[in-house]
Enzyme design. Structure first.
Site, PDB file in Angstrom:
ATOM      1  N   ASN A   9       1.449   8.374  -4.476  1.00  0.00           N
ATOM      2  CA  ASN A   9       1.908   8.728  -3.137  1.00  0.00           C
ATOM      3  C   ASN A   9       2.380   7.428  -2.482  1.00  0.00           C
ATOM      4  OD1 ASN A   9       2.254   9.474  -0.500  1.00  0.00           O
ATOM      5  ND2 ASN A   9       0.076   9.826  -0.071  1.00  0.00           N
ATOM      6  N   LYS A  11       3.904   7.029   0.241  1.00  0.00           N
ATOM      7  CA  LYS A  11       3.911   7.047   1.709  1.00  0.00           C
ATOM      8  C   LYS A  11       5.255   6.506   2.207  1.00  0.00           C
ATOM      9  CE  LYS A  11      -1.035   6.789   1.474  1.00  0.00           C
ATOM     10  NZ  LYS A  11      -2.305   6.424   2.052  1.00  0.00           N
ATOM     11  N   HIS A  99      -1.885  16.116   3.734  1.00  0.00           N
ATOM     12  CA  HIS A  99      -2.454  14.773   3.599  1.00  0.00           C
ATOM     13  C   HIS A  99      -3.136  14.374   4.913  1.00  0.00           C
ATOM     14  CE1 HIS A  99      -2.760  10.433   3.194  1.00  0.00           C
ATOM     15  NE2 HIS A  99      -2.729  10.636   1.898  1.00  0.00           N
ATOM     16  N   GLU A 101      -3.100  11.780   6.609  1.00  0.00           N
ATOM     17  CA  GLU A 101      -2.238  11.107   7.600  1.00  0.00           C
ATOM     18  C   GLU A 101      -1.396  12.123   8.359  1.00  0.00           C
ATOM     19  OE1 GLU A 101      -0.660   8.294   4.782  1.00  0.00           O
ATOM     20  OE2 GLU A 101      -2.639   7.350   4.698  1.00  0.00           O
ATOM     21  N   GLY A 177      -6.964   3.778   1.766  1.00  0.00           N
ATOM     22  CA  GLY A 177      -6.396   2.513   2.207  1.00  0.00           C
ATOM     23  C   GLY A 177      -7.426   1.496   2.674  1.00  0.00           C
ATOM     24  N   SER A 217      -8.404   4.804  -2.439  1.00  0.00           N
ATOM     25  CA  SER A 217      -8.633   3.489  -3.047  1.00  0.00           C
ATOM     26  C   SER A 217      -8.890   3.550  -4.554  1.00  0.00           C
ATOM     27  CB  SER A 217      -9.772   2.748  -2.327  1.00  0.00           C
ATOM     28  OG  SER A 217      -9.415   2.506  -0.984  1.00  0.00           O
TER      29      SER A 217
HETATM   30  P1  PGA Z   1      -4.912   4.720  -1.172  1.00  0.00           P
HETATM   31  O1  PGA Z   1      -4.210   6.065  -0.636  1.00  0.00           O
HETATM   32  O2  PGA Z   1      -4.911   4.795  -2.680  1.00  0.00           O
HETATM   33  O3  PGA Z   1      -4.059   3.609  -0.649  1.00  0.00           O
HETATM   34  O4  PGA Z   1      -6.292   4.710  -0.635  1.00  0.00           O
HETATM   35  C1  PGA Z   1      -4.470   7.311  -1.233  1.00  0.00           C
HETATM   36  C2  PGA Z   1      -3.756   8.416  -0.505  1.00  0.00           C
HETATM   37  O5  PGA Z   1      -3.659   8.370   0.741  1.00  0.00           O
HETATM   38  O6  PGA Z   1      -3.260   9.377  -1.135  1.00  0.00           O
END
Ligand code: PGA
Length: 257
Positions: A9, A11, A99, A101, A177, A217
């Site tokens: 992803n 983003k 998601h 976000e 994140g 993460s």
């Molecule tokens: P991240 O994001 O691996 O940077 O923690 C995962 C996600 O939001 O799908």
């Protein structure tokens, strides 16, 4: 058998120039990977050039394409939105929906996400439904209840004929994140619970084939132990998917028994 799905992803990272270079680099890096599915979900503007590359040489490129969002109707006066058939037209197979976000910054709720899931299915896209609790919810002992509601409301009335038609991603919000990951055991517990809900909604057999990804993460150094859990069927990777080398290492996870 569930084929692991290793999904990136991106983003709001990488325009078309960088995306094309990455696609070529990753194709070479994972050319020998046969027993897992590799998926890139880039920003919308990258989908057309990447989809064209796929259309011209699907045999050479062992990667699938997905979108990060969509609007749940065929077309219409929805300024700034993207419709499911447009995604199909540029060779997208998957779409990430719900998601955290989107839930947080764009105020998407379970009812709206549910509409999106139904629309994705009716236009032949495979939705990746994201669920996960926030930190204060976990601290208050509500993690399982929150995830249960997200799964049940997100999937209400969604028709799934075969296990390949749906993917769930469990992403604890406090792990996204932040560099903090759920322990493999905690993730496994939640994945098993999600699978039990799917069995209750449909059948054990269908639930047994639906892939449940872990996200939050995921990195080269922790992917192996996460993927060793019986109900973790892949990963949804943000930060560590932005470099070919680290994402290729994640795709090539190894289970040490
Ligand atoms: P991240 O994001 O691996 O940077 O923690 C995962 C996600 O939001 O799908």
């Amino acid at each position: 058998m569930r084929t692991p799905l290793m999904a990136a992803n991106w983003k709001m990272h990488k325009g078309p120039g960088e995306a094309i270079a990455f696609f070529n680099g990753l194709s070479d890096a994972v050319a020998d990977v046969k027993d897992r599915e590799v998926l890139i979900c880039p920003p919308f503007v990258d989908l057309y050039p990447l989809g064209r590359m796929l259309g011209e040489s699907r045999d050479r490129i062992p990667i699938k394409l997905g979108a990060q969002n969509m609007y749940p109707t065929e077309e219409g006066a929805y300024t700034g939105e993207i419709a499911p058939p447009m995604l199909k037209e540029v060779n997208c197979d998957y779409v990430i929906l719900g998601h955290s976000e989107r839930r947080r910054y764009f105020k998407e709720d379970n009812a709206f996400i549910n509409e999106k899931l139904k629309a994705a299915r009716s236009f032949g896209l495979v939705p990746i439904l994201c669920v996960g609790e926030r930190e204060e919810q976990r601290d208050a002992g509500q993690a399982e209840a929150v995830v249960t509601t997200q799964v049940r409301e997100g999937l209400g009335g969604v028709e799934v004929g075969s296990a390949e038609e749906l993917v769930i991603a469990y992403e604890p919000v406090w792990a996204i994140g932040t560099g903090r990951t759920a322990t493999p055991e905690d993730a496994q517990t939640m994945h098993a619970q999600v699978r039990a809900i799917l069995a209750d909604l449909w059948s054990e057999e269908l639930a047994g084939g639906i892939r449940i990804l872990y996200g939050g993460s995921v990195k080269p150094h922790n992917v192996d132990e996460l993927m060793a859990q019986p109900d973790i069927d892949g990963a949804l990777v943000g930060g560590a998917s932005l470099e070919v080398e680290s994402f290729a290492r994640i795709v090539k996870f190894q289970i040490v028994s």
